[in-house]
Design an enzyme around this catalytic site. Structure first.
Site, PDB file in Angstrom:
ATOM      1  N   ASP A  19     -12.064  -9.382   5.192  1.00  0.00           N
ATOM      2  CA  ASP A  19     -12.495  -8.489   4.112  1.00  0.00           C
ATOM      3  C   ASP A  19     -14.011  -8.511   3.921  1.00  0.00           C
ATOM      4  O   ASP A  19     -14.511  -8.719   2.812  1.00  0.00           O
ATOM      5  CB  ASP A  19     -11.812  -8.867   2.789  1.00  0.00           C
ATOM      6  CG  ASP A  19     -10.305  -8.952   2.912  1.00  0.00           C
ATOM      7  OD1 ASP A  19      -9.730  -8.147   3.656  1.00  0.00           O
ATOM      8  OD2 ASP A  19      -9.697  -9.837   2.271  1.00  0.00           O
ATOM      9  N   GLU A 179      -6.489   0.656   0.135  1.00  0.00           N
ATOM     10  CA  GLU A 179      -7.156  -0.536  -0.393  1.00  0.00           C
ATOM     11  C   GLU A 179      -8.620  -0.569   0.024  1.00  0.00           C
ATOM     12  O   GLU A 179      -9.066   0.199   0.873  1.00  0.00           O
ATOM     13  CB  GLU A 179      -6.463  -1.797   0.128  1.00  0.00           C
ATOM     14  CG  GLU A 179      -5.016  -1.917  -0.267  1.00  0.00           C
ATOM     15  CD  GLU A 179      -4.357  -3.104   0.393  1.00  0.00           C
ATOM     16  OE1 GLU A 179      -3.759  -3.922  -0.322  1.00  0.00           O
ATOM     17  OE2 GLU A 179      -4.446  -3.223   1.631  1.00  0.00           O
TER      18      GLU A 179
END
Length: 511
Positions: A19, A179
């Site tokens: 991420d 997301e």
């Protein structure tokens, strides 16, 4: 003369560094990653060439910022975003079962960072965008599965208070798990970029644009980044962030995995880099939007020069602070570790919790960054009570870990190899010993781990072997978002140990 192209290796951050988010301050780039249950939280890295990254600290390094004492594995801190604006750095993230969404600030990215400032709305993966008119937008995921979407609202950046009500601005491409949304303003247009499809083989990055920060957004039909349906050795690509360098060149950082036999990885989700080209229609194409994000990449130029960081070496525990590459399993209990109790050694005092339990376990390790590697240590430990144990461990989570340890069992001192697979622990091998000083080693190859010990550091005795697959996130039931850490641990198995374990050094070698 045309300069020679520059070759670099992906991933730029190998091992469990998922991420990624990136920002630039002048000639300097800063990158952060998710840390989940580990502490300190949110490792932060610096680079001037985007290829070689040196860790300069952790954003969340005290309990007032992050309390993961009760966090389950793959809980804790989810995807962060880092931004730089008018001399201040901002990192916004989610503590999934704690503070929720919050941000912290710093004028020096190495820290210290402020205490958390909470924001009121959103699920996970919040991002900040500072607009030219002074408005500050929070763009964040909300909902689940096919109902996952992005909401957006304005905040007072000094307090975190919402200035507008949240509205849905982005519903993705019809797939599940929209997301990691980021909002950018580029050449007068607003671009919203997000992941879609979940963080496995359907993972992809999608993008839309509008003349307004709230849309409606025209969506580009095809993903701007994905390796789904390909036989590339790199899979799961997505969760990207864009950055422009001082040359006007654009880049993307994103997560991916290197699968073994197209099935699994113990390394977890890693950070990759690719150039971005803007096409004639004004859309960013990550490495030309083709199946060309590779392990070896060629680019015309990079924005600067940074030294290559060491990925192997020995920690001698001679300093008064721990190396930045090491992380605790959750916030450590008070008195559970020390670098001053015995100078030149790391002291770990076993707590009541062990590696099979959620809680404050005495464990400190570093991410496995290579499929072929070895870790070793010299342990000085004299257990006197049954249950006191210390050793070396390869850990994915509570249900999946391998360790080789010195302990007292049934009144006798023993060297033991434990294998915990799918929540069940069994003793793979055990031998009696009178030793108080013991060399321990874990070797990793592509598909297996080997647990070894030595009395003299020269002659190594194999105690057990085990397959690598059970320590992969792909073997986890439900969500497994991390990768393997290998480290030092101690436990009292139900009570605090009466004596500490002393580790003279911790060595990591890749091959």
């Amino acid at each position: 003369m045309t300069p020679s192209p520059i070759t670099y290796t992906n991933p730029i951050l190998p091992g469990f560094y998922p991420d990624p988010s990136i920002t630039r301050a002048g000639d300097d780039f800063y990158l952060v990653c998710s840390s989940f249950e580990y502490f300190p939280g949110v490792p932060i890295f610096h680079s001037q060439d985007l290829i070689h990254w040196t860790q300069i600290g952790h954003v969340l390094d005290r309990v007032s910022q992050l309390d993961t004492r009760k966090s389950k594995s793959s809980g804790g801190i989810f995807a962060p975003t880092i931004r730089y604006h008018e001399g201040t750095f901002y990192m916004i993230t989610t503590e999934i079962h704690g503070k929720g969404n919050f941000y912290v600030t710093a004028t020096d990215p190495a820290g210290p960072w402020s205490d958390p400032i909470s924001i009121p709305y959103g699920g996970i993966d919040p991002s900040l965008m500072f607009d030219e008119d002074g408005k500050v937008y929070v763009t964040t995921q909300q909902g689940a599965d096919y109902d996952s979407h992005a909401i957006q609202y304005e905040i007072d950046i000094a307090t975190g208070a919402a200035l507008t009500e949240p509205v849905v601005i982005w519903t993705g491409d019809g797939g599940p798990w929209t997301e990691g949304p980021h909002l950018y303003k580029i050449n007068g247009m607003y671009y919203i970029m997000s992941a879609s499809g979940g963080t496995a083989k359907e993972h992809r990055e999608i993008i839309g644009r509008s003349s307004s920060p709230y849309g409606p957004f025209e969506r580009l039909e095809q993903p701007i980044l994905t390796h789904r349906g390909t036989d590339s050795p790199i899979q799961y690509l997505g969760h990207a962030d864009l950055i422009e360098d001082r040359n006007g060149d654009w880049w993307a950082v994103f997560l991916g995995v290197r699968l073994v036999d197209s099935k699994y990885t113990v390394l977890g989700r890693e950070t990759f880099l690719a150039p971005v080209i803007w096409n004639e229609d004004g859309w960013p194409m990550i490495d030309n939007n083709e199946d060309t994000v590779g392990l070896e990449m060629k680019v015309p130029r990079v924005p600067g020069h940074s030294p290559k960081p060491e990925t192997s070496g020995r920690y001698d525990f001679d300093d008064h602070v721990l190396p930045l590459q090491l992380a605790f399993l959750r916030n450590p209990a008070e008195g559970s570790w020390s670098l001053s109790q015995r100078p030149g050694f790391l002291a770990l005092r076993g707590q009541s919790k062990d590696l099979n339990e959620v809680g404050q376990v005495a464990f400190i390790g570093r991410r496995q960054q290579h499929t072929s590697a070895e870790w070793s240590t010299l342990l000085d430990f004299n257990p006197t009570v049954d249950g006191e144990e210390a050793g070396l461990c390869a850990r994915l989570d509570e249900n999946a870990h391998y360790e080789i340890a010195l302990s007292q069992r049934n009144g006798h001192r023993v060297i033991t190899a434990y294998l915990t697979v799918d929540g069940t622990t069994h003793v793979a091998a055990e031998i009696p010993t009178i030793a108080g000083c013991l060399y321990l080693k874990i070797q990793a190859e592509l598909t297996e781990y080997t647990l070894l010990y030595s009395l003299d550091g020269q002659e190594w005795i194999e105690l057990s072997r085990a397959l690598a697959y059970p320590l992969s996130p792909q073997a986890v039931k439900g969500n497994g978002f991390t990768g393997v850490l290998v480290g030092l641990y101690a436990t009292g198995h139900g009570k605090v140990a009466g004596v500490p374990a002393y580790f003279d050094w911790f060595d990591y070698r890749s091959s």
